[in-house]
Every structure is written in structure tokens, then in C-alpha cells.
Design an enzyme around this catalytic site. Structure first.
Site, PDB file in Angstrom:
ATOM      1  CD  GLU A 424      -2.004   1.395   2.978  1.00  0.00           C
ATOM      2  OE1 GLU A 424      -1.529   0.607   3.808  1.00  0.00           O
ATOM      3  OE2 GLU A 424      -2.730   2.341   3.272  1.00  0.00           O
ATOM      4  CG  ASP A 497       0.763   1.704   6.792  1.00  0.00           C
ATOM      5  OD1 ASP A 497       1.934   1.280   6.855  1.00  0.00           O
ATOM      6  OD2 ASP A 497       0.437   2.790   6.270  1.00  0.00           O
ATOM      7  CG  ASP A 499      -2.948   2.579   9.455  1.00  0.00           C
ATOM      8  OD1 ASP A 499      -3.302   1.794   8.542  1.00  0.00           O
ATOM      9  OD2 ASP A 499      -2.377   3.659   9.229  1.00  0.00           O
ATOM     10  CG  ASP A 501      -6.565   4.803   6.142  1.00  0.00           C
ATOM     11  OD1 ASP A 501      -7.790   4.663   6.383  1.00  0.00           O
ATOM     12  OD2 ASP A 501      -6.010   5.889   5.912  1.00  0.00           O
TER      13      ASP A 501
END
Ligand code: 0RA
Length: 635
Positions: A424, A497, A499, A501
Site C-alpha cells: 500500500e 500498514d 492501522d 486504513d
């Protein structure tokens, strides 16, 4: 069913030793599947008592230990009177004699021979303890067993109101390496049974979690269909579903509804057992449905111009549940979940065709909506075929030139140990590109938004640049043109990641793969990378933590009595030094990756559907959980 019933009616076949010697022959193995067969077996007996009109309610308890189960029904109660000749009660015979269930009477549907319907005696033989309790004739009776051996005669233990049978059992840990029931699996099975047997009340007391549930559906399969359709977030194209219920010769229950969803979703059952791989009953349904719909289209002059309707077009968006009860079902396939009785095809076909055609002719607005849906499917298929051919053409000529510009390929694509990291973001892609082992690791950074592919057609999906690039890089084609032999990498690893997102993008990618490249998952080629979220320096040592829990664990294990730990939280992969990324996430010797598996295609399909459009992190958690279960950690 006989009116008076005693032990002599039950044919004594053989003792229980063979069951303990070769349990796998009777329950298909001693793993989780075999273990749960014991529950299905005891449950089936109670359900049979209800199907024959003698019981209305079944209660299942999973005890606190997670290793023992009680099934109670309010049926007639298994006869406990001791037969003078044999010196045994029907209860004892049922529990100690192989293949004696009293279920060979005409009109009962026990599934003799297969993995199911092997009889309560098998459960008894494989239990370290089993307690049978019967209420009848104003009293409660009990008999206890260990490893199938009665510990005494049937005892009268007091007065009782009503009638019924209760079986408590604890599988034998010397037979089953892991005696731990899966509450979710039992719950699912009970819920399905409550739909298949309309009106039957089934309660589940899960004492491992404290959850208590009651399943009862007076609308039966119609309620099940409604739940499936709304769970898939699919809009129906017509109001009332088609429903068929017959019970002469073959008992069949069927509900069908066409939806706007792009795939076909049929759940089928034989004698209450899910047939995930279909079989002759599904084939009969498809045949009858095809003829009924085509006949309707032709008689009303509704055939579209310039495109011929395929069998798949007729069923696109079709959602349905098919339940049949077959006298002597033969199951086939590796997981014994495909019906193989040839006579069932024509039986189902000849029930479905006239009933569906009649329904179409008497529900004209529904019928018109369905035909519109079918014609749309045919036109979309034509459009998508053109798009797929375009991708296939590009992949076929897949020289370096045709690969996506942003792909940093490895020097040995096609090697079994080659890996494609789908990363990403550009900066993360940059670190990965520098940190990787370029001989065997390729990097494909995703810049733009990945399309939510849950309800999009393949043609639409391939308009998305990121996904089209992924397909091109993989080299294996997509949809009907998929060819695993052309896959350019041994592993496809999603690196996002840690997180929300990142979770979101990983979920979108997995959804795309699950829907359009499912073979990749089935072949075990899809992985999730596990980048750390924290760096923890304690003195001279450095540790990497995947999440908060991991961080706490590391601090607890290593920080005591030492220098104050220094904790760095990574904001994203992009800010990780290439060397660090290599050490923690890319290096096959030190990293951890999770393999994505389809634990249960139906459950996965449903859960993905249910969760799409809602909280992204919840969706991700589900898939991570599933990935965890694959227990395939790369070392
Ligand atoms: C044999 C005969 C009768 C009932 C049953 C078995 C029976 C078996 C099971 C297994 C689970 N629940 C059950 N309930 C009943 C008929 C007894 C009669 O005629 O009264």
C-alpha cells in the site's frame, strides 16, 4: 413406525469393539470433524423423533468444559423395559449395538451407511462417559456408560412429568486428541436445523460463553431465504419468493429468489446435512429450473435479440435453499458432502419444472422482473467476456513490456520461492523495493483506491487500474481465463500498514481475490505480511511488536529490572528504514506471515457479505481470524 416397540425389534448386528479400534471408519476421523459428528449424530436422533411427529422441542447444552454436550428432546422417550429374552432394554440396545437405531422402518430417513446416521452406539463407544435419561410412564430412568460399557442396569430415579430422552456425553480423550467443541459450529448447525424443520424449537445453552439462544421458525425455509438475502445485502428483483414443499415419494423443500447480486447462491441439504459440493439433487433443481424458465421465456416471446441465454445466465443472482430427504443417501467426494444417488436428478427435476413454470405464469410481475434480470446477465456476460479477453491477450503476450510500469519485478519470476508483495502506498513501496531480496521478491505498489469489488461485475472490476495491474503482474488471468500454471509467483503477500486504513485496503484486496481469484486462496498462495507497529529498545536489545498486546507481552517479558524501554510507534510502513523493513517483515527467516485460508466457504462468503459496507476494521478482524486458523506461519 411400529406401535409397540421392544428390544426384540432391533436387529443385533455387532459389538462395539470395532468402533473403538477404527473410529475413523465410522465418523470419518478423530479430528474436529469426527468429534462434531458425535453431536450431529445425537442431534439427528432427536430431530428424527420430532420429524416423525413425536417431539416439538430440542435443547442442546454445551457444558462449561467445552468438552461435553447434552441433547434433550420431548419425544416419546426411548423404551426402557427389559426384554425377557435378551435381558436388555431398547435403550441399551440402541446404545450398545452397532447399527441398531430402530430407524430402519419405512418412512424414516436415517442416513445409514454414510458418515451420518451411524447410530447412538457409535457415540457411546467413543465417549468416556455417557448418561442416558428417559422420561416416560410417569418416571425418570437413567443408565450410565463408560466407553460404551453399561455401568449398571437402567435405574428408576424418581417420578417425572412428560416424556422425552436426554443424552449427555463426553467424548473419550484417549480416542480424540483434542476434545473441544466449537460452539459457533454447533450454533450454526442448530440454527439451520430450525429452518429446515419448520416450527421445531431448538434451544442452545452455550455455557462456555454464557450465551443462550432459541431457534424457531414457523416460516421455515422462507425465513432462512430472507435471512440469506438480507445478509448478502442483495436486493431481490421480485417480492414473494418461489416456494415448493412436497412429501410424496421424495420429501423436498425449496425456496428461490432472484436478486441483483451477480452470483448464484444455493444452499442445499440432504436429510438435514449440508451438501456444500452439491450433487444430484442440485443437478435436478438446475435442470428443472432451466426448463421451466426457458419454456416461460419462449412461450411469452421474451427471448432477447442478439444474445443467447446460457444456463448460468438463468441463475445469475439466484438465491435459494434446497432441502431433500432421501431414504438411502450415498455421499461422495473427499468431504462426503455431495449427493450421489442418480435417481434423485429426475425426481427433483420433475417436481421443480412444472411447479416453477406454473408459478411464473401466475406471478407475471415477478416473472417479468426475473426475465429482465436474466437478459441483463446475458448482456453483462457478453461485455465482460470482451474485457476478460483483453486482459488475457495482454497477459498472454506478457513480455516485460506489458507488465505494469510500477512493478519492481524480481529476477526469477515463476520460481516456486518467488514472492509478489502488494504494498500500500508509494513510500512504503519505495522502502520495500530497497529492502527486498531482489532475486526473489517483487514489489507492486498500489497508489490509487482499490475498488470495493463485493457487488461489482468482473468487467467493472477490471476497469480499476490497481486491480488490473495486479492481475497482469500475477500473469494467471482472471475469471474463466484463470490458469494457475501461469502464475508468476509462488506467494502473493499483501503488505499493508498496521492501522485501519491498511486493514481496509487489505480487506478490499482479499475480497477481490476471494471473489475473482479464489483458486489462489484455495492453493494457499495468499498471505498477509505482519509489519510491526512498535519498536522497543531495551538496553542493547531491540524487539518488534505487532500490536498493543504484543507490546505488553514484550515489556512484561523483557523490561523488568532493566533500562527504561524506549518505544517507537511506526506511523506507517513508509517511515520504516528499508533495512528494518527487511529484517521485520520481508526476510523469510525472521518475518511472520499469515496464510489466508477459506475455513468454510459458506461462512466466509456470508460473513464477507454481511460485513461489507460496514466497519472496515471489523471486516479485517474476521479475515485475520480466519488467516490465523490456517496456522501456517512461514519460517
Ligand atoms: C425407539 C422406539 C421409540 C422411540 C425411540 C426409539 C426414540 C429414540 C430416540 C432417540 C432420541 N430421542 C428419541 N426418542 C425416541 C418408540 C417408543 C414408543 O412407542 O413409545
Amino acid at each position: 413406525m411400529a406401535t409397540s416397540y421392544t428390544a426384540k425389534d432391533i436387529t443385533v448386528l455387532e459389538g462395539l469393539e470395532p468402533v473403538r479400534k477404527r473410529p475413523g471408519m465410522y465418523i470419518g476421523g478423530v479430528g474436529a470433524t469426527g468429534l462434531h459428528h458425535l453431536v450431529w449424530e445425537v442431534l439427528d436422533n432427536a430431530v428424527d423423533e420430532a420429524m416423525n411427529g413425536h417431539a416439538t422441542s430440542i435443547a442442546v447444552t454445551l457444558h462449561e468444559d467445552g468438552a461435553s454436550v447434552t441433547v434433550t428432546d420431548d419425544g416419546r422417550g426411548v423404551p426402557v423395559d427389559v426384554h425377557p429374552k435378551t435381558g436388555q432394554s431398547a435403550l441399551e440396545v440402541i446404545l450398545t449395538v452397532l447399527h441398531a437405531g430402530g430407524k430402519f422402518d419405512v418412512g424414516s430417513y436415517k442416513t445409514a451407511g454414510g458418515l451420518h446416521g451411524v447410530g447412538a452406539s457409535v457415540v457411546n463407544a467413543l465417549s468416556k462417559e455417557l448418561v442416558a435419561t428417559v422420561r416416560r410412564d410417569g418416571f425418570q430412568w437413567e443408565q450410565r456408560y463408560r466407553q460404551g460399557v453399561p455401568q449398571g442396569p437402567v435405574r428408576k430415579i424418581g417420578p417425572a412429568r412428560g416424556t422425552g430422552t436426554t443424552i449427555y456425553f463426553h467424548p473419550d480423550p484417549t480416542i480424540f486428541p483434542r476434545v473441544e467443541f466449537d460452539a459457533a459450529l454447533i450454533r450454526e448447525r442448530l440454527e439451520v436445523a430450525s429452518y429446515l424443520h419448520k416450527g421445531l424449537r431448538i434451544s442452545f445453552d452455550d455455557r462456555t460463553s454464557g450465551e443462550k439462544l432459541v431457534f424457531q421458525h414457523d416460516e421455515g425455509l422462507l425465513a432462512y431465504l430472507q435471512k440469506i438475502v438480507s445478509g448478502r445485502l442483495a436486493r431481490a428483483v421480485h417480492e414473494a419468493p418461489f416456494a415448493l414443499a412436497r412429501d410424496n415419494g421424495l420429501r423436498i423443500d425449496l425456496v428461490l429468489q432472484w436478486t441483483e447480486s451477480t452470483d448464484e447462491h444455493l444452499r442445499s441439504y440432504v436429510n438435514g446435512i449440508p451438501t456444500g459440493s452439491g450433487g444430484t439433487h442440485e443437478n435436478g433443481l438446475r435442470a428443472g429450473l432451466g426448463k421451466a424458465v426457458r419454456n416461460f421465456i419462449e412461450t411469452h416471446g421474451l427471448s432477447p435479440k442478439g444474445v443467447t441465454l446460457t444456463a448460468e445466465d438463468l441463475r445469475e443472482g439466484l438465491t435459494g435453499v434446497l432441502s431433500v430427504f432421501v431414504r438411502d443417501p450415498q455421499f461422495q467426494g473427499q468431504t462426503k458432502d455431495r449427493l450421489n444417488n442418480p435417481e434423485i436428478v429426475s425426481q427433483v427435476d420433475s417436481l421443480v419444472r412444472p411447479a416453477l413454470e406454473h408459478w411464473l405464469n401466475h406471478n407475471i410481475s415477478a416473472a417479468e422482473a426475473i426475465v429482465l434480470r436474466i437478459v441483463l446477465a446475458a448482456r453483462a456476460r457478453e461485455a465482460s467476456r470482451a474485457a476478460q479477453q483483453e486482459v488475457a491477450r495482454k497477459t498472454a503476450t506478457s513480455s516485460r513490456l506489458n507488465l505494469p510500469g510500477k512493478l519492481s519485478d524480481c529476477t526469477t519470476p515463476g520460481a516456486a520461492d518467488s514472492e509478489l508483495f502488494v504494498v500500500e502506498g508509494d513510500s512504503a513501496g519505495g522502502s520495500a523495493k530497497q529492502g527486498r531480496d531482489r532475486t526473489r521478491q517483487a514489489i507492486l505498489p498500489l497508489r490509487g483506491k482499490v475498488l470495493n469489488t463485493e457487488s461489482a461485475s468482473l468487467a467493472k472490476v477490471l476497469e480499476n487500474k490497481e486491480l488490473a495491474d495486479l492481475v497482469t503482474a500475477l500473469g494467471c488471468g482472471v475469471g474463466r481465463h484463470f490458469d494457475a500454471a501461469r502464475l508468476r509467483y509462488g506467494k502473493v503477500i499483501i503488505l499493508a500498514d498496521a492501522d485501519s486504513d491498511g486493514h481496509h485496503i487489505a480487506t478490499l484486496l482479499l475480497t477481490f481475490i476471494y471473489r475473482h481469484l479464489p483458486e489462489l486462496i484455495r492453493l494457499g498462495k495468499v498471505y498477509l505480511a505482519q509489519p510491526p507497529l512498535y519498536r522497543i529498545d531495551i538496553g542493547k536489545d531491540t524487539y518488534w511488536a505487532l500490536d498493543d498486546e504484543d507490546r505488553a507481552r514484550i515489556l512484561k517479558a523483557h523490561a523488568r529490572g532493566r533500562a527504561v524501554p524506549e518505544i517507537t510507534r511506526f506511523k506507517g510502513l513508509g517511515e520504516m528504514m528499508p533495512k528494518v523493513l527487511w529484517e521485520t517483515t520481508l526476510n523469510p527467516r525472521t518475518r511472520r506471515v499469515l496464510r489466508v485460508a477459506i475455513a468454510d466457504a459458506l461462512v466466509t462468503d456470508r460473513v464477507i457479505n454481511e460485513l461489507m459496507g460496514r466497519d472496515a476494521s471489523a471486516r479485517f478482524r474476521f479475515i485475520m481470524d480466519r488467516a490465523d486458523q490456517a496456522e501456517a506461519l512461514d519460517v
